[in-house]
Design a protein around this motif. Sequence first.
Motif, PDB file in Angstrom:
ATOM      1  N   SER A 197      59.877  81.642  67.951  1.00 17.92           N
ATOM      2  CA  SER A 197      59.600  80.259  68.584  1.00 17.92           C
ATOM      3  C   SER A 197      59.177  80.813  69.973  1.00 17.92           C
ATOM      4  CB  SER A 197      60.788  79.452  68.664  1.00 17.92           C
ATOM      5  OG  SER A 197      60.730  78.347  69.368  1.00 17.92           O
ATOM      6  N   LYS A 198      59.868  81.604  70.706  1.00 19.02           N
ATOM      7  CA  LYS A 198      59.754  81.971  72.031  1.00 19.02           C
ATOM      8  C   LYS A 198      58.068  82.496  71.983  1.00 19.02           C
ATOM      9  CE  LYS A 198      61.378  85.072  75.821  1.00 19.02           C
ATOM     10  NZ  LYS A 198      62.655  86.191  76.026  1.00 19.02           N
ATOM     11  N   ILE A 199      57.980  83.399  71.233  1.00 16.30           N
ATOM     12  CA  ILE A 199      56.485  83.960  71.069  1.00 16.30           C
ATOM     13  C   ILE A 199      55.308  82.967  71.029  1.00 16.30           C
ATOM     14  CG2 ILE A 199      55.038  85.812  70.007  1.00 16.30           C
ATOM     15  CD1 ILE A 199      57.490  87.387  69.633  1.00 16.30           C
ATOM     16  N   ILE A 200      55.676  82.024  70.106  1.00 19.36           N
ATOM     17  CA  ILE A 200      54.590  80.993  69.759  1.00 19.36           C
ATOM     18  C   ILE A 200      54.499  80.096  71.053  1.00 19.36           C
ATOM     19  CG2 ILE A 200      54.049  78.731  68.784  1.00 19.36           C
ATOM     20  CD1 ILE A 200      55.710  79.573  66.389  1.00 19.36           C
ATOM     21  N   HIS A 201      55.603  79.838  71.953  1.00 14.00           N
ATOM     22  CA  HIS A 201      55.429  79.171  73.255  1.00 14.00           C
ATOM     23  C   HIS A 201      54.634  79.880  74.155  1.00 14.00           C
ATOM     24  CE1 HIS A 201      56.691  78.130  77.237  1.00 14.00           C
ATOM     25  NE2 HIS A 201      56.728  76.696  76.734  1.00 14.00           N
ATOM     26  N   ASN A 202      55.046  81.260  74.371  1.00 12.29           N
ATOM     27  CA  ASN A 202      54.203  81.925  75.467  1.00 12.29           C
ATOM     28  C   ASN A 202      52.776  82.434  74.984  1.00 12.29           C
ATOM     29  OD1 ASN A 202      56.645  82.086  76.564  1.00 12.29           O
ATOM     30  ND2 ASN A 202      57.141  84.074  76.168  1.00 12.29           N
ATOM     31  N   ASP A 203      52.756  82.358  73.604  1.00 11.75           N
ATOM     32  CA  ASP A 203      51.130  82.752  73.042  1.00 11.75           C
ATOM     33  C   ASP A 203      50.416  81.578  73.422  1.00 11.75           C
ATOM     34  OD1 ASP A 203      49.260  84.085  71.686  1.00 11.75           O
ATOM     35  OD2 ASP A 203      49.769  83.171  70.066  1.00 11.75           O
TER      36      ASP A 203
ATOM     37  N   TYR B 171      44.705  68.798  85.095  1.00  7.75           N
ATOM     38  CA  TYR B 171      44.959  68.483  83.751  1.00  7.75           C
ATOM     39  C   TYR B 171      46.232  69.564  83.448  1.00  7.75           C
ATOM     40  CZ  TYR B 171      40.387  66.789  83.967  1.00  7.75           C
ATOM     41  OH  TYR B 171      39.305  65.908  84.268  1.00  7.75           O
ATOM     42  N   ILE B 172      47.319  68.615  82.623  1.00  3.44           N
ATOM     43  CA  ILE B 172      48.704  69.381  82.729  1.00  3.44           C
ATOM     44  C   ILE B 172      48.566  69.641  80.984  1.00  3.44           C
ATOM     45  CG2 ILE B 172      51.073  68.883  82.536  1.00  3.44           C
ATOM     46  CD1 ILE B 172      49.900  69.549  85.295  1.00  3.44           C
ATOM     47  N   PHE B 173      49.474  70.820  80.848  1.00  3.63           N
ATOM     48  CA  PHE B 173      49.424  71.021  79.311  1.00  3.63           C
ATOM     49  C   PHE B 173      50.984  71.758  79.098  1.00  3.63           C
ATOM     50  CE2 PHE B 173      45.181  71.822  79.998  1.00  3.63           C
ATOM     51  CZ  PHE B 173      44.538  71.132  78.836  1.00  3.63           C
ATOM     52  N   GLU B 174      51.957  70.988  78.356  1.00  4.37           N
ATOM     53  CA  GLU B 174      53.323  71.331  78.176  1.00  4.37           C
ATOM     54  C   GLU B 174      53.528  71.687  76.627  1.00  4.37           C
ATOM     55  OE1 GLU B 174      57.303  71.793  79.807  1.00  4.37           O
ATOM     56  OE2 GLU B 174      55.241  71.966  80.408  1.00  4.37           O
ATOM     57  N   VAL B 175      53.856  73.041  76.354  1.00  2.00           N
ATOM     58  CA  VAL B 175      54.161  73.162  75.108  1.00  2.00           C
ATOM     59  C   VAL B 175      55.390  73.273  74.359  1.00  2.00           C
ATOM     60  CG1 VAL B 175      53.665  75.286  73.483  1.00  2.00           C
ATOM     61  CG2 VAL B 175      52.205  75.146  75.273  1.00  2.00           C
ATOM     62  N   GLN B 176      55.627  72.399  73.437  1.00  2.00           N
ATOM     63  CA  GLN B 176      56.935  72.354  72.887  1.00  2.00           C
ATOM     64  C   GLN B 176      57.111  73.065  71.488  1.00  2.00           C
ATOM     65  OE1 GLN B 176      59.199  70.698  74.087  1.00  2.00           O
ATOM     66  NE2 GLN B 176      60.890  69.995  72.428  1.00  2.00           N
TER      67      GLN B 176
ATOM     68  N   VAL C 187      49.005  66.763  78.314  1.00  2.00           N
ATOM     69  CA  VAL C 187      48.659  66.901  77.043  1.00  2.00           C
ATOM     70  C   VAL C 187      50.092  67.449  76.532  1.00  2.00           C
ATOM     71  CG1 VAL C 187      47.553  68.133  75.536  1.00  2.00           C
ATOM     72  CG2 VAL C 187      46.385  67.305  77.419  1.00  2.00           C
ATOM     73  N   ALA C 188      50.479  67.039  75.465  1.00  2.00           N
ATOM     74  CA  ALA C 188      51.688  67.617  74.803  1.00  2.00           C
ATOM     75  C   ALA C 188      51.133  68.594  73.637  1.00  2.00           C
ATOM     76  CB  ALA C 188      52.627  66.420  74.246  1.00  2.00           C
ATOM     77  N   VAL C 189      51.601  69.637  73.619  1.00  2.00           N
ATOM     78  CA  VAL C 189      51.053  70.806  72.632  1.00  2.00           C
ATOM     79  C   VAL C 189      52.159  71.157  71.610  1.00  2.00           C
ATOM     80  CG1 VAL C 189      50.153  72.714  72.360  1.00  2.00           C
ATOM     81  CG2 VAL C 189      49.514  71.665  74.215  1.00  2.00           C
ATOM     82  N   SER C 190      52.079  70.884  70.535  1.00  2.00           N
ATOM     83  CA  SER C 190      53.074  71.470  69.581  1.00  2.00           C
ATOM     84  C   SER C 190      52.479  71.458  68.005  1.00  2.00           C
ATOM     85  CB  SER C 190      54.347  70.314  69.492  1.00  2.00           C
ATOM     86  OG  SER C 190      55.536  71.018  68.715  1.00  2.00           O
ATOM     87  N   ASP C 191      53.429  71.589  67.000  1.00  2.00           N
ATOM     88  CA  ASP C 191      52.834  71.320  65.734  1.00  2.00           C
ATOM     89  C   ASP C 191      52.627  69.869  65.374  1.00  2.00           C
ATOM     90  OD1 ASP C 191      55.414  70.415  64.279  1.00  2.00           O
ATOM     91  OD2 ASP C 191      55.981  72.367  65.147  1.00  2.00           O
ATOM     92  N   ALA C 192      52.161  69.679  64.183  1.00  2.00           N
ATOM     93  CA  ALA C 192      51.712  68.247  63.747  1.00  2.00           C
ATOM     94  C   ALA C 192      52.939  67.277  63.597  1.00  2.00           C
ATOM     95  CB  ALA C 192      51.035  68.261  62.541  1.00  2.00           C
TER      96      ALA C 192
END
Length: 361
Positions: free
Chosen positions: A224-230, A274-279, A304-309
């Motif tokens: 989860s941590k690596i996904i976020h940072n990647d 433009y803002i992107f926040e990864v969840q 923009v919210a970024v996550s899985d579907a």
Amino acid sequence: MNNDLLRKYIHEFISDSKNNPDKFTQDWKERIDLISYYQSFSKEKMLKMNEEDIFEYISKLWAMLIWGNKHYVVDKLIEVNTLPHFKKLLIDLVWGNEDISERWNNFRGHVKGMGPAMISEILCKTHPKDFMLWNRRAYVGLNHLEVKNLPRYDYQLTGKVYKYLCNICKDISKELINAGFNDSTLLAVDYFLWDKLQVEDKLSKIHTKRPIVDKTKEEISEESKIIHNDVRDKLRDIGQWLGFTSNIEKKVSEGSKVDTIWEATIGNMGRVIYIFEVQTKGSIDSLILNLLKSLNNPAVQGVVAVSDAKQLEIIRKHAFDVKDLKDKLKYWDYEEILKVHESLEFVNENINKLGLVPQSF
């Protein structure tokens, strides 16, 4: 791994090397020179590296071909990590005594702006008998050889997986030696994969969904941590390739620090952000509050919210009742981001190979 298929390609590879010795000699010399260069950086020498030394060290990597302005990339790398912090973690990665799986995870978890291609290339060129070079070409080649459990995306390449891949490449190296090839390094394996196994029909299957594998809580947390940072870092790359000034982990307003921003100055109109926040895990309410606070900055024109579907649908439901956010919030599936990044990476690498823009530009 399909050993019969492997031996077939090894036979062709060795035959080609004998029929076209000049090409192989030239390619080999480049690899030998690069091994000598990276092996010259002892722990003591790395401790004395300054910013220009870091630039030379990083810019020689094949993984840097995707960047036109390499100075910009390395300067950002040093800026976000700080020179002392980066050097310490780089030394631990290259010369540490812990198992490579631990060193890999430690470096990836604490260094921003470097992915598996760059990290593995440094390891492979410094310790070519021990560590493999991982990139898209390695994936295509090993996939064609029917190697199981290959990581499709960077976030899947944990230390445990990298160690597994190194062992696979050591098996290929043994087959090369048994067939009469005279180089046992994993950089030679990389050359073999690059030269013989870039099979186009495998490329269309790259984004095929994989079966879910049971994982421990620790593995899930680490992934989860690596996904976020990647994803955070790839959003920054995409922004840069599109011409924005792009940064990670930036404060944009009081109480709001976001994962990635794209920024542009438009004539006399001022800045547009433009803002992107990864969840990947954690409180969705905290995500929404952070994005809401970011809108206090008048330059912010999109969030923009970024996550899985699955999580994006939950975020959408939570945001629906937030009047100041619901009409401004956009949603982006992180798997789509990874595909966009890969496509732009391919485009930039090929354009930069033309050498149209000098490094000093």
